[in-house]
Design a protein around this motif. Structure first.
Motif, PDB file in Angstrom:
ATOM      1  N   UNK A 146      54.121  31.349  23.703  1.00  0.00           N
ATOM      2  CA  UNK A 146      53.412  31.440  24.976  1.00  0.00           C
ATOM      3  C   UNK A 146      52.033  32.001  24.703  1.00  0.00           C
ATOM      4  N   UNK A 147      51.016  31.296  25.165  1.00  0.00           N
ATOM      5  CA  UNK A 147      49.653  31.779  24.990  1.00  0.00           C
ATOM      6  C   UNK A 147      49.374  32.866  26.024  1.00  0.00           C
ATOM      7  N   UNK A 148      48.954  34.021  25.545  1.00  0.00           N
ATOM      8  CA  UNK A 148      48.690  35.162  26.417  1.00  0.00           C
ATOM      9  C   UNK A 148      47.203  35.462  26.391  1.00  0.00           C
ATOM     10  N   UNK A 149      46.597  35.602  27.573  1.00  0.00           N
ATOM     11  CA  UNK A 149      45.173  35.910  27.635  1.00  0.00           C
ATOM     12  C   UNK A 149      44.939  37.353  27.278  1.00  0.00           C
ATOM     13  N   UNK A 150      44.158  37.599  26.259  1.00  0.00           N
ATOM     14  CA  UNK A 150      43.868  38.962  25.824  1.00  0.00           C
ATOM     15  C   UNK A 150      42.757  39.556  26.678  1.00  0.00           C
ATOM     16  N   UNK A 151      42.744  40.877  26.848  1.00  0.00           N
ATOM     17  CA  UNK A 151      41.664  41.487  27.607  1.00  0.00           C
ATOM     18  C   UNK A 151      40.329  41.278  26.910  1.00  0.00           C
ATOM     19  N   UNK A 152      39.298  41.104  27.702  1.00  0.00           N
ATOM     20  CA  UNK A 152      37.958  40.918  27.173  1.00  0.00           C
ATOM     21  C   UNK A 152      37.426  42.269  26.716  1.00  0.00           C
ATOM     22  N   UNK A 153      37.418  42.490  25.402  1.00  0.00           N
ATOM     23  CA  UNK A 153      37.030  43.794  24.874  1.00  0.00           C
ATOM     24  C   UNK A 153      35.579  44.127  25.190  1.00  0.00           C
ATOM     25  N   UNK A 154      34.711  43.117  25.140  1.00  0.00           N
ATOM     26  CA  UNK A 154      33.290  43.351  25.420  1.00  0.00           C
ATOM     27  C   UNK A 154      33.084  43.777  26.868  1.00  0.00           C
ATOM     28  N   UNK A 155      33.766  43.091  27.789  1.00  0.00           N
ATOM     29  CA  UNK A 155      33.632  43.440  29.194  1.00  0.00           C
ATOM     30  C   UNK A 155      34.182  44.845  29.447  1.00  0.00           C
TER      31      UNK A 155
ATOM     32  N   UNK B 139      34.412  47.355  27.363  1.00  0.00           N
ATOM     33  CA  UNK B 139      33.480  48.338  26.805  1.00  0.00           C
ATOM     34  C   UNK B 139      32.244  48.495  27.690  1.00  0.00           C
ATOM     35  N   UNK B 140      31.741  47.388  28.224  1.00  0.00           N
ATOM     36  CA  UNK B 140      30.562  47.444  29.097  1.00  0.00           C
ATOM     37  C   UNK B 140      30.854  48.244  30.363  1.00  0.00           C
ATOM     38  N   UNK B 141      32.002  47.971  30.973  1.00  0.00           N
ATOM     39  CA  UNK B 141      32.378  48.692  32.199  1.00  0.00           C
ATOM     40  C   UNK B 141      32.508  50.184  31.933  1.00  0.00           C
ATOM     41  N   UNK B 142      33.147  50.541  30.834  1.00  0.00           N
ATOM     42  CA  UNK B 142      33.376  51.954  30.537  1.00  0.00           C
ATOM     43  C   UNK B 142      32.081  52.678  30.200  1.00  0.00           C
ATOM     44  N   UNK B 143      31.181  52.030  29.450  1.00  0.00           N
ATOM     45  CA  UNK B 143      29.900  52.662  29.124  1.00  0.00           C
ATOM     46  C   UNK B 143      29.063  52.869  30.379  1.00  0.00           C
TER      47      UNK B 143
ATOM     48  N   UNK C  71      42.104  53.736  32.643  1.00  0.00           N
ATOM     49  CA  UNK C  71      43.468  53.251  32.416  1.00  0.00           C
ATOM     50  C   UNK C  71      43.568  51.742  32.599  1.00  0.00           C
ATOM     51  N   UNK C  72      42.793  51.193  33.536  1.00  0.00           N
ATOM     52  CA  UNK C  72      42.872  49.762  33.823  1.00  0.00           C
ATOM     53  C   UNK C  72      42.333  48.896  32.684  1.00  0.00           C
ATOM     54  N   UNK C  73      41.233  49.320  32.064  1.00  0.00           N
ATOM     55  CA  UNK C  73      40.545  48.414  31.133  1.00  0.00           C
ATOM     56  C   UNK C  73      40.624  48.849  29.671  1.00  0.00           C
TER      57      UNK C  73
ATOM     58  N   UNK D 109      26.679  47.309  38.712  1.00  0.00           N
ATOM     59  CA  UNK D 109      27.273  47.065  37.397  1.00  0.00           C
ATOM     60  C   UNK D 109      28.757  47.410  37.274  1.00  0.00           C
ATOM     61  N   UNK D 110      29.304  48.257  38.125  1.00  0.00           N
ATOM     62  CA  UNK D 110      30.708  48.660  37.992  1.00  0.00           C
ATOM     63  C   UNK D 110      31.549  47.777  38.900  1.00  0.00           C
ATOM     64  N   UNK D 111      32.324  46.901  38.309  1.00  0.00           N
ATOM     65  CA  UNK D 111      33.148  45.965  39.077  1.00  0.00           C
ATOM     66  C   UNK D 111      34.522  46.574  39.335  1.00  0.00           C
ATOM     67  N   UNK D 112      35.259  45.933  40.241  1.00  0.00           N
ATOM     68  CA  UNK D 112      36.610  46.386  40.550  1.00  0.00           C
ATOM     69  C   UNK D 112      37.550  46.036  39.400  1.00  0.00           C
ATOM     70  N   UNK D 113      38.303  47.024  38.925  1.00  0.00           N
ATOM     71  CA  UNK D 113      39.238  46.802  37.828  1.00  0.00           C
ATOM     72  C   UNK D 113      40.674  46.680  38.319  1.00  0.00           C
ATOM     73  N   UNK D 114      40.916  47.145  39.514  1.00  0.00           N
ATOM     74  CA  UNK D 114      42.248  46.986  40.120  1.00  0.00           C
ATOM     75  C   UNK D 114      42.096  45.991  41.274  1.00  0.00           C
TER      76      UNK D 114
END
Length: 465
Positions: free
Chosen positions: A19-28, A30-34, A145-147, A205-210
């Protein structure tokens, strides 16, 4: 439709091997957290700017330490009450609305300080500010916790806490300079401006994560569990992290840490001036050494518990935090106390991110901000209890005894931590790295469907090499 026709309509089926599982976008992520860390740093800088101004402004209004104490208590009690409520809302309606509302209220409160002309107004505004800051932290930690992947959760928690600490270290310096140069309005205007910039950055710049999709999925899951009778009679208990003994220990540790700081730090201020006869420059150097060690440690060492485990790092951090108070009880040498302050700052830099990350590890995904709100309440309760105890005990306890008690308490806290945190804890919510159970279930269901189809129409089944 007949059973034969239903079988015949299956057409050609390919048996899936994975089953192909979509991985979290690490770049996105990191951008949100920074961006979030930068927003929080700017906000707490604005918060710190006004801290040295309150006492001076109250003197101008004919009040003194009693009103300053009322402001401190009103701030802590408001944060104590607001944090869990804001956490519940952040879980229900999303993180972003709570963050934006908190930042907007922060701007409004600082504008209000400029026009405040009575001590009652200052006390009321300080209470509102406590509710604002108490609401901001559960939502921001919920974003982490979300991202953030679970294997770097403490790292990003440390970055966020480092941004908070840097603002609290830098802000008072800026506030003092502005007050001396431009008067009491300037720090409040600067704080409001910092909050306004933070609000604009969060809006842009800060989008909704939940997201609404996530919240609806969890609502449907909870409705299904209620229909099955899994949560009948215990709605609140089921929303708490597991194991409960670990959650209780974490709340106790956060309460006691803030309790000791509130008790001993006030005593330290008078001790270094009255007994050691330090100058304000020396005391500022002590605070700066502690602050630099804590901020840099949270940013650079926050990831240690991701690799070495939460429990051992928390215990090590607790033991190290006792260094400054032990030093005050044993030494009078300025260089020795500077070294002790740096050890304490580094200890807090290790313990605080690991504690927060462990909360998130053991909390279900849909209740994380709620739980972080409860955590914030325990911290604020300790911040009220410590100073109150000092007021009651100040007539018979000596500074030396206070520092010994603080050092012993911090070191002894490692014992219950060792007893409860040494067990291996697992997150009970579905995380980005712990989503394997859902995928395994989906995989099993898919294989079951294919097996049924193969048994019905084996000539249409092909398995890719």
């Amino acid at each position: 439709m007949s059973t034969h026709n239903a079988y015949f309509s299956l057409n050609h089926i390919t048996a899936a091997t994975r089953i192909a599982v979509s991985a979290p976008n690490a770049t996105r992520a990191r951008t949100v957290l920074v961006l979030l860390a930068g927003t929080v740093a700017l906000t707490t800088t604005g918060f710190g700017i006004v801290i040295p101004i309150f006492s001076k402004r109250l003197v101008e209004l004919g009040s003194g330490v009693e009103v300053l104490g009322m402001m401190t208590v009103s701030y802590a009690l408001a944060a104590f009450l607001a944090a869990p409520l804001a956490g519940i809302l952040a879980d229900r309606i999303g993180r972003r609305p709570i963050i934006l509302a908190s930042l907007a209220a922060f701007v409004a409160v600082n504008v209000g300080y400029v026009f405040a002309d009575s001590t009652g107004t200052f006390v009321a505004l300080r209470a509102i500010q406590g509710a604002v800051i108490g609401s901001l932290m559960p939502a921001t930690l919920g974003v982490v916790a979300d991202v953030a992947p679970s294997n770097s959760r403490a790292r990003w928690t440390g970055v966020l806490m480092g941004s908070v600490s840097s603002g609290l270290v830098l802000g008072p310096v800026v506030g003092g300079v502005l007050y001396e140069a431009l008067g009491f309005e300037a720090p409040f205007i600067a704080s409001a401006s910092a909050g306004l910039v933070s609000l604009a950055a969060a809006v842009l710049f800060v989008s909704e994560t939940r997201t609404r999709t996530v919240r609806r999925r969890e609502m449907l899951r909870a409705r299904h569990e209620n229909q099955q009778g899994d949560q009948t009679g215990k709605p609140f208990v089921t929303k708490l992290p597991r194991p409960l003994v670990v959650f209780t220990a974490l709340l106790f540790l956060n309460f006691m840490l803030e309790f000791v700081y509130g008790f001993a730090d006030l005593e330290m201020v008078f001790y270094v001036y009255d007994r050691l006869e330090w100058s304000s420059v020396q005391f500022g150097g002590l605070v700066a050494a502690y602050g630099v060690a804590m901020v840099s440690g949270q940013v650079l060492l926050g990831h240690v518990s991701d690799k070495r485990g939460r429990g051992p790092i928390i215990i090590l951090g607790l033991v190290m935090t006792s260094a400054l108070y032990a030093g005050l009880a044993l030494f009078t040498s300025f260089p020795m106390l500077i070294g002790a302050a740096m050890i304490t700052g580094a200890g807090e830099a290790l313990a605080a991110p690991a504690l927060s990350a462990l909360y998130l590890d053991i909390t279900p995904e849909q209740h994380r901000s709620r739980v972080m709100g409860i955590r914030e309440s325990s911290i604020q309760l300790g911040g009220v209890a410590g100073p109150l105890l000092l007021i009651v005990a100040s007539s018979w306890i000596t500074p030396h005894a206070a520092f010994v008690a603080a050092a012993v308490l911090l070191a002894v806290l490692a014992i219950p931590a060792l007893a409860t945190l040494r067990r291996r804890t697992h997150g009970v919510g579905v995380t980005r790295d712990g989503i394997g159970d859902r995928h395994a279930a989906a995989h099993g269901a898919l294989r079951g469907t294919v097996a049924w189809a193969r048994s019905v129409r084996p000539e249409y089944i092909s398995v890719p090499a």
